[in-house]
Design a protein around this motif. Structure first.
Motif, PDB file in Angstrom:
ATOM      1  N   LYS A  89      -9.512  10.979   0.317  1.00  0.00           N
ATOM      2  CA  LYS A  89      -9.961  11.225  -1.057  1.00  0.00           C
ATOM      3  C   LYS A  89      -9.844   9.969  -1.913  1.00  0.00           C
ATOM      4  O   LYS A  89     -10.728   9.668  -2.705  1.00  0.00           O
ATOM      5  CB  LYS A  89      -9.130  12.340  -1.700  1.00  0.00           C
ATOM      6  N   LYS A  90      -8.745   9.251  -1.745  1.00  0.00           N
ATOM      7  CA  LYS A  90      -8.470   8.074  -2.572  1.00  0.00           C
ATOM      8  C   LYS A  90      -9.307   6.866  -2.168  1.00  0.00           C
ATOM      9  O   LYS A  90      -9.827   6.147  -3.023  1.00  0.00           O
ATOM     10  CB  LYS A  90      -6.989   7.725  -2.464  1.00  0.00           C
ATOM     11  N   ASN A  91      -9.426   6.626  -0.868  1.00  0.00           N
ATOM     12  CA  ASN A  91     -10.001   5.368  -0.390  1.00  0.00           C
ATOM     13  C   ASN A  91     -11.491   5.395  -0.111  1.00  0.00           C
ATOM     14  O   ASN A  91     -12.083   4.347   0.108  1.00  0.00           O
ATOM     15  CB  ASN A  91      -9.262   4.922   0.879  1.00  0.00           C
ATOM     16  N   ALA A  92     -12.118   6.560  -0.099  1.00  0.00           N
ATOM     17  CA  ALA A  92     -13.517   6.598   0.309  1.00  0.00           C
ATOM     18  C   ALA A  92     -14.516   7.116  -0.720  1.00  0.00           C
ATOM     19  O   ALA A  92     -15.664   7.319  -0.365  1.00  0.00           O
ATOM     20  CB  ALA A  92     -13.640   7.430   1.577  1.00  0.00           C
TER      21      ALA A  92
ATOM     22  N   ASP B 150     -16.219   5.749  -3.000  1.00  0.00           N
ATOM     23  CA  ASP B 150     -17.359   4.844  -3.191  1.00  0.00           C
ATOM     24  C   ASP B 150     -17.530   3.903  -1.998  1.00  0.00           C
ATOM     25  O   ASP B 150     -18.067   2.803  -2.133  1.00  0.00           O
ATOM     26  CB  ASP B 150     -17.180   4.029  -4.469  1.00  0.00           C
ATOM     27  N   ALA B 151     -17.078   4.322  -0.837  1.00  0.00           N
ATOM     28  CA  ALA B 151     -17.133   3.463   0.349  1.00  0.00           C
ATOM     29  C   ALA B 151     -18.582   3.128   0.708  1.00  0.00           C
ATOM     30  O   ALA B 151     -19.440   4.010   0.709  1.00  0.00           O
ATOM     31  CB  ALA B 151     -16.463   4.137   1.532  1.00  0.00           C
ATOM     32  N   PRO B 152     -18.850   1.859   1.009  1.00  0.00           N
ATOM     33  CA  PRO B 152     -20.209   1.490   1.392  1.00  0.00           C
ATOM     34  C   PRO B 152     -20.520   1.980   2.806  1.00  0.00           C
ATOM     35  O   PRO B 152     -19.615   2.206   3.604  1.00  0.00           O
ATOM     36  CB  PRO B 152     -20.184  -0.043   1.357  1.00  0.00           C
ATOM     37  N   VAL B 153     -21.782   2.127   3.082  1.00  0.00           N
ATOM     38  CA  VAL B 153     -22.237   2.476   4.436  1.00  0.00           C
ATOM     39  C   VAL B 153     -22.688   1.196   5.095  1.00  0.00           C
ATOM     40  O   VAL B 153     -23.546   0.474   4.568  1.00  0.00           O
ATOM     41  CB  VAL B 153     -23.403   3.490   4.383  1.00  0.00           C
ATOM     42  N   ILE B 154     -22.095   0.862   6.237  1.00  0.00           N
ATOM     43  CA  ILE B 154     -22.410  -0.373   6.942  1.00  0.00           C
ATOM     44  C   ILE B 154     -22.930  -0.011   8.315  1.00  0.00           C
ATOM     45  O   ILE B 154     -22.278   0.722   9.065  1.00  0.00           O
ATOM     46  CB  ILE B 154     -21.159  -1.260   7.064  1.00  0.00           C
ATOM     47  N   GLU B 155     -24.108  -0.486   8.625  1.00  0.00           N
ATOM     48  CA  GLU B 155     -24.700  -0.199   9.932  1.00  0.00           C
ATOM     49  C   GLU B 155     -24.314  -1.291  10.901  1.00  0.00           C
ATOM     50  O   GLU B 155     -24.537  -2.471  10.656  1.00  0.00           O
ATOM     51  CB  GLU B 155     -26.224  -0.132   9.809  1.00  0.00           C
ATOM     52  N   GLU B 156     -23.696  -0.899  12.009  1.00  0.00           N
ATOM     53  CA  GLU B 156     -23.323  -1.850  13.050  1.00  0.00           C
ATOM     54  C   GLU B 156     -24.270  -1.698  14.219  1.00  0.00           C
ATOM     55  O   GLU B 156     -24.613  -0.609  14.606  1.00  0.00           O
ATOM     56  CB  GLU B 156     -21.886  -1.605  13.492  1.00  0.00           C
ATOM     57  N   GLU B 157     -24.679  -2.823  14.763  1.00  0.00           N
ATOM     58  CA  GLU B 157     -25.624  -2.797  15.889  1.00  0.00           C
ATOM     59  C   GLU B 157     -24.964  -3.305  17.132  1.00  0.00           C
ATOM     60  O   GLU B 157     -24.054  -4.011  17.166  1.00  0.00           O
ATOM     61  CB  GLU B 157     -26.848  -3.635  15.550  1.00  0.00           C
TER      62      GLU B 157
END
Length: 59
Positions: A47-50, A52-59
């Protein structure tokens, strides 16, 4: 209906949590914790840390 966290014991007797969407679909699961208090701390950490967490696509 809003999403919710569910706390439960797995087959090995460890505490886990899952995050369910308003429609009941499981959208996230937590690791296994030895104690219920640790499991609840894991929920609070998400709840605290995520929020506004960005979404990062890893390939």
């Amino acid at each position: 209906m809003a999403g919710k966290f569910e706390v439960y014991k797995d087959k090995a007797g460890k505490y886990r949590f899952r995050l369910k969407a308003g429609n009941g679909e499981i959208i996230a699961v937590g690791e296994a914790y030895e104690s219920k208090a640790s499991c609840l701390n894991g929920i609070e950490s998400v709840k605290k840390n995520a929020p506004d967490a960005p979404v990062i696509e890893e390939e």
